[in-house]
Design an enzyme around this catalytic site. Sequence first.
Site, PDB file in Angstrom:
ATOM      1  N   LYS A  17       0.854  -1.193   0.000  1.00 20.21           N
ATOM      2  CA  LYS A  17       0.000   0.000   0.000  1.00 20.21           C
ATOM      3  C   LYS A  17       0.889   1.243   0.000  1.00 20.21           C
ATOM      4  O   LYS A  17       1.946   1.261   0.631  1.00 20.21           O
ATOM      5  CB  LYS A  17      -0.882  -0.038   1.254  1.00 20.21           C
ATOM      6  CG  LYS A  17      -1.935   1.041   1.355  1.00 20.21           C
ATOM      7  CD  LYS A  17      -2.739   0.813   2.635  1.00 20.21           C
ATOM      8  CE  LYS A  17      -3.853   1.831   2.801  1.00 20.21           C
ATOM      9  NZ  LYS A  17      -4.620   1.586   4.037  1.00 20.21           N
ATOM     10  N   SER A  49      -9.514   1.061   3.240  1.00 18.08           N
ATOM     11  CA  SER A  49      -8.791   1.937   2.332  1.00 18.08           C
ATOM     12  C   SER A  49      -7.678   1.224   1.560  1.00 18.08           C
ATOM     13  O   SER A  49      -7.031   1.819   0.687  1.00 18.08           O
ATOM     14  CB  SER A  49      -8.157   3.090   3.124  1.00 18.08           C
ATOM     15  OG  SER A  49      -7.262   2.595   4.103  1.00 18.08           O
ATOM     16  N   SER A 105      -9.475  -1.512   7.449  1.00 16.31           N
ATOM     17  CA  SER A 105      -9.007  -1.236   6.082  1.00 16.31           C
ATOM     18  C   SER A 105      -8.378  -2.430   5.388  1.00 16.31           C
ATOM     19  O   SER A 105      -8.173  -2.401   4.182  1.00 16.31           O
ATOM     20  CB  SER A 105      -7.990  -0.090   6.105  1.00 16.31           C
ATOM     21  OG  SER A 105      -8.570   1.077   6.620  1.00 16.31           O
TER      22      SER A 105
END
Length: 478
Positions: free
Chosen positions: A72, A147, A171
């Site tokens: 990420k 996310s 997330s």
Amino acid sequence: MNLLRLYYLIYFKKIKPFDLSKFILKKIENLLFKNYFINIDYNYIKKQCLYSEKLLLKNKNNLLTGIPTTYKDIFSTKNIPTTAGSRILKNYNIFYNATFLNKLNNLGVINIGKNNMDEFCVGSNTFNFYFGKVENPLNKNFTIGGSSGGSVYLVSKNIIPFSIGSDTGGSVRQPATLNNVIGFKPTYGLISRYGLLAYSSSMDTVGIFSKNILNISIVLNAITGFDVKDPTTFNLIKEDYTRYLNKNWLLNRINSKKLTGLNVGVSKKIFNNIYNFSIRSNIEDILLNFEFLGAKIIFINILFFDFVTTIYNIISSSELYSNISKYNNKFLFDKTYYFLYKKTFFNSLSINTKNKFFIGNYLISSDKNKKFFFLSKKIRILIIENFKKIFTFCDIIILPTISYNNLKFLNLNLNKNLDKYTSVSNLTGLPSISIPSKILYYKNFKFFQGFQIIGNYFSEAKLIQIIYEYEKNFFKCF
């Protein structure tokens, strides 16, 4: 994709790390316009492949040497820009790597690229207004979750064995459920957060995506441990997270069922308040499956559960304001440019981030501190103490991961309740794993349901044992 199978191919020289990375890059070439990646550096990939091949020549390789993965874009990387999914950090270069990333680099893991995400992790659908919307691989009308939505795609498509994201309120676990993979959030402080651009410092945790629980245990063995640069990490004895696999829960009972003696906690109040029929029936089936494996169901009472989402939002908004404010101090020394920069800074943020930023500003202002922020902190301590008491007579707790089916995600107004079941483990710092459990069919496509298991502090090895047995008997990620 099985990590051990890739290790076998690399170790016996049936495939080179460079050829494997080249094969994966060809696969993702057609996906670049779908916004799964923010940054890919081909020269850096070559350097990593050469290093992993050197380790193989010197017989210093391990289970992760030459294995490709993605991260990420919230983690600091020295060789690739780190944006946190925000326009204001588009050309932001950091001079150091995250601690866990250094550990993986030293083992010869190959970083294919950095994935798209919600700006500063604020969101639940990876609808990034600057880097683009990330589509769900099952159906473009569904949300991929967030996310960490960009990190889950290649794992979901069996292109790479694992990827790494961050979990602040679900997330990792929420997109894992929506994309038929396992999402793992460890105990707060088990993995160093040094190099993770902070959203909510007291809840941010490094998380792992994979379709195989054995893959997660191997990665955990590599990246856990004390870090001098992160004072929230614990100095514990190094352990092997695969040590309980294929063993009984009560090790002295040889002929009993695998999970005989396991006490599974279920909140009767929460279970009765699940209004979605398919999610409720899914949890009922899971409890029956655990009973079949020899576990015992115990009803528990989780205090303040109705206020968990509110407390999470208050604390996370306040900490987000504190963490993002530092990016607004770039031109403070020059009064000529200060007001221009301040205006540009706020205009560059997405609407969700702006809203949370100003809510945080309001909540920690001098006259609201005691009324909201400090009160939430006190209730958080009571919730933690309640969970400590629960785990004196209970081994794990089972909860749904999300409160809606994926079909209802077409209405984005429902996203406000997505953290209802996942944020409690972030508030308490407990380990939690989201596991796929059921495939549902609608017209010409399918979508997935799952559940999450919350364990006691530092009980990751036992959680891996439980999921391994459940996966072996009832469900596998396809």
